[in-house]
Design a protein around this motif. Structure first.
Motif, short mmCIF file in Angstrom:
data_model
loop_
_atom_site.label_atom_id
_atom_site.label_comp_id
_atom_site.label_asym_id
_atom_site.label_seq_id
_atom_site.Cartn_x
_atom_site.Cartn_y
_atom_site.Cartn_z
N GLY A 53 -1.85 2.34 0.97
CA GLY A 53 -0.81 1.68 1.35
C GLY A 53 0.41 2.31 1.51
O GLY A 53 0.40 3.08 2.62
N ALA A 54 1.53 1.90 0.98
CA ALA A 54 2.92 2.26 1.39
C ALA A 54 3.19 3.64 0.29
O ALA A 54 4.28 4.06 0.36
N ASN A 55 2.35 3.87 -0.64
CA ASN A 55 2.50 5.25 -1.32
C ASN A 55 3.77 5.01 -2.26
O ASN A 55 4.44 6.14 -2.33
N ILE A 56 3.99 3.75 -2.72
CA ILE A 56 5.18 3.83 -3.43
C ILE A 56 5.33 4.52 -4.79
O ILE A 56 6.41 5.30 -4.97
N GLY A 57 4.25 5.14 -5.23
CA GLY A 57 4.34 5.79 -6.46
C GLY A 57 4.92 7.17 -6.18
O GLY A 57 5.81 7.98 -6.79
N LYS A 58 4.27 7.83 -5.05
CA LYS A 58 4.52 8.97 -4.67
C LYS A 58 6.31 9.03 -4.15
O LYS A 58 6.97 9.93 -4.25
N ASP B 251 4.91 -13.42 -2.24
CA ASP B 251 4.40 -13.66 -0.59
C ASP B 251 3.00 -12.99 -0.57
O ASP B 251 2.56 -12.58 0.67
N GLY B 252 2.05 -13.25 -1.32
CA GLY B 252 0.60 -12.91 -1.03
C GLY B 252 0.50 -11.55 -1.74
O GLY B 252 1.47 -10.81 -2.00
N ALA B 253 -0.76 -11.30 -1.81
CA ALA B 253 -1.22 -9.76 -2.26
C ALA B 253 -1.41 -8.67 -1.22
O ALA B 253 -1.86 -8.98 -0.11
N LYS B 254 -0.45 -7.69 -1.35
CA LYS B 254 -0.48 -6.91 -0.25
C LYS B 254 0.35 -5.46 -0.73
O LYS B 254 0.59 -5.47 -1.87
N SER B 255 0.51 -4.55 0.32
CA SER B 255 0.96 -3.53 -0.09
C SER B 255 2.39 -3.43 -0.87
O SER B 255 2.82 -2.39 -1.75
N SER B 256 3.23 -4.25 -0.36
CA SER B 256 4.69 -4.33 -0.78
C SER B 256 4.62 -4.91 -2.43
O SER B 256 5.63 -4.85 -3.31
#
Length: 426
Positions: A220-225, A355-360
Motif C-alpha cells: 500500500g502506501a507504506n504508512i508505517g515506514k 469510505d471503504g477498506a483500502k490503503s488509507s
C-alpha cells in the motif's frame, strides 16, 4: 468481578465471540464465505452468480486486494475465490488454506463466469444475498447483520437452513448491553488469565506477525515506514507505525491472518498492536499485558455495540480509544485515567468517516492511535473535555451512548453520499 458469576461468564463469552481469526478484509471474506457455501450445496461449479449486497459491502470490498487471488480486487474476485478455493467450514478463514495453484484457476474463472451485482438500498446495513446457478439448479445463500450469520440456505426452492428467529444476529450472541466501563475495568483486573490466554495469545501472535510483515515489505502506501522515517525513537510513533503497517499489509493482499475485533481486522490490529508495543517498551510482565489487552478489546467492543457492525463512522476511532485505555493502564493509570482517556479520544476524532477498506485505512489507524494516546496525555497534564463540549456528555457512559447514536443514526446519509461518490454517481 467474581469468577463464574453470570456477568463474568458473559464478559468472557463476548471476548470469545469477537476475537476470531480472519484472513483478508472481512467484508470480501464474507462474500467468499457465501460463495463457498453456495458452491458446496450446488455440488458443481456455478455457471452464473447473482449477488445482492448492502451499501457498506460495496464500500468495503471495492478497493482491497483479495488474498490468494494474484492481486485481484472487488466483489467478483471475492466470489470467485470462494467458489474455486473456499472451505466454508473455515468461516472467516475461508480462503486461507487453499493451495497456491488455485490462484490461476480463480483468475481464469473470473474471466469466464457471469457475475451480476445488485446494490441493495435501504434496509439492513450488512446484507449479502447470493444466487449460484448450474445445470438447471439454483442455490441461494443469505447472510445478514454479521459476517458469518447465515440466516438461510435454499436449493431449488427447498429450504436447507432457515433461522428466521435470528434475523437479528445479536439474538444469537451474548447480550452486549451489559457492557459498561466500570465492569470492563473490574473484569480486566480480576479475570483468570487462563480463561483468556488462548484468545489473547493468538491476538498477540497474529497481529504482531502481520505488522512485522507490513514493516518489512512493500504494501500500500507504506504508512508505517513513513512514520518511522520521522521519529524512530519515540514509542508513540512506533506504536502508530506498527499498527499502520499491519493494516497496509492486510489491505493489500498479505496472506497472514489477524484476530479481529468487532468484525474488523483493522480494529483488531488497532486495539492490540499499540498496546503490545508499549508493553515491550515499558518492560511489563505478561499478566499486565494480557489485562491491558482485555481492557482495550472490551472498551472497543462496548463503543461498537452502539454503532453497529458497519457505519460511515470509522471503526478504528473506537479501537484507537480502546488502545488508549490499554496504554493508560500499562502506564500506571487507574479507572479514572482510563475513562477520561476514552472520553478525550472520542472527543478528538469522532466523525472520521469510513469510505471503504483500502490503503488509507492505515493512515486513519495512525490517527486513531494518536488520539487514544493523546487522550491519556491530556488527562495526565490535568486537561480534559467537559460535558457540553460537542458530543461529550456528563460521564463516560452517556458519551459512549452519543457516539453510538452518531455512528448508527447520524451518519446514515453520509454513508449514502460516500457510496455515490465511490461508484461515480452524481
Amino acid at each position: 468481578m467474581e469468577k463464574n458469576s453470570d456477568k463474568y461468564n458473559s464478559y468472557l463469552q463476548i471476548l470469545k465471540e469477537e476475537l476470531k481469526p480472519a484472513m483478508g478484509c472481512t467484508e470480501p471474506i464474507a462474500l467468499a464465505y457465501a460463495a463457498a457455501l453456495a458452491g458446496k450445496y450446488l455440488e458443481t461449479l456455478p455457471e452464473k452468480l447473482e449477488v445482492k449486497v448492502s451499501t457498506s459491502i460495496i464500500k468495503n470490498v471495492k478497493s482491497v486486494v483479495i488474498p490468494n487471488t494474484g492481486m485481484l480486487k472487488g466483489i467478483e474476485a471475492a466470489i470467485c475465490a470462494g467458489v474455486i478455493g473456499g472451505d466454508p467450514d473455515k468461516e472467516l478463514e475461508v480462503i486461507a488454506y487453499m493451495p497456491k495453484e488455485k490462484s490461476d484457476e480463480i483468475q481464469k474463472y473470473s474471466k469466464t463466469v457471469c457475475i451480476e451485482v445488485e446494490h441493495l438500498k435501504g434496509g439492513a446495513t450488512f446484507e449479502i444475498i447470493l444466487f449460484a446457478y448450474a445445470k438447471g439448479s439454483c442455490v441461494k445463500v443469505h447472510i445478514l447483520d454479521k459476517h458469518t450469520n447465515v440466516v438461510s440456505i435454499e436449493k431449488d426452492g427447498k429450504i436447507l437452513k432457515k433461522d428466521l428467529a435470528y434475523t437479528d444476529s445479536s439474538e444469537k450472541n451474548t447480550d452486549r448491553s451489559i457492557l459498561n466501563m466500570k465492569d470492563i475495568w473490574d473484569f480486566a483486573q480480576s479475570v483468570d488469565l487462563e480463561d483468556v490466554r488462548e484468545i489473547i495469545k493468538a491476538q498477540i501472535d497474529c497481529n504482531m506477525n502481520i505488522s512485522i510483515e507490513g514493516m518489512k515489505n512493500n504494501y500500500g502506501a507504506n504508512i508505517g515506514k513513513v512514520l518511522l522515517e520521522s521519529d524512530v525513537n519515540s514509542v508513540k510513533t512506533r506504536a502508530k507505525a506498527m499498527a499502520a503497517a499491519g493494516s497496509d499489509a492486510r489491505m493489500n493482499g498479505c496472506e497472514l491472518p489477524v484476530i479481529i475485533n468487532s468484525g474488523s481486522g483493522n480494529q483488531g490490529i488497532t486495539v492490540s498492536v499499540p498496546v503490545i508495543v508499549y508493553a515491550k517498551e515499558l518492560g511489563v510482565d505478561e499478566e499486565k499485558l494480557y489485562r491491558a489487552l482485555v481492557l482495550s478489546n472490551l472498551t472497543a467492543i462496548h463503543q461498537k455495540t452502539g454503532i453497529g457492525t458497519l457505519s460511515a463512522y470509522c471503526g478504528v476511532v473506537s479501537a484507537g480509544a480502546g488502545s488508549g485505555a490499554g496504554i493508560a493502564y500499562l502506564c500506571g493509570g487507574g479507572f479514572e485515567e482510563v475513562e477520561h482517556t476514552v472520553v478525550n479520544a472520542v472527543a478528538i476524532l469522532s466523525g472520521m468517516i469510513c469510505d471503504g477498506a483500502k490503503s488509507s485505512c492505515a493512515a486513519k489507524i495512525a490517527a486513531a492511535v494518536d488520539a487514544g494516546i493523546f487522550g491519556y496525555t491530556m488527562y495526565k497534564s490535568g486537561q480534559q473535555f467537559y460535558s457540553g463540549d460537542g458530543i461529550v456528555a456528563n460521564g463516560i457512559e452517556p458519551t459512549i451512548k452519543n457516539v453510538g447514536r452518531l455512528g448508527r443514526e447520524g451518519m446514515k446519509a453520509t454513508n449514502d453520499e460516500i457510496i455515490d461518490m465511490m461508484i461515480g454517481k452524481e
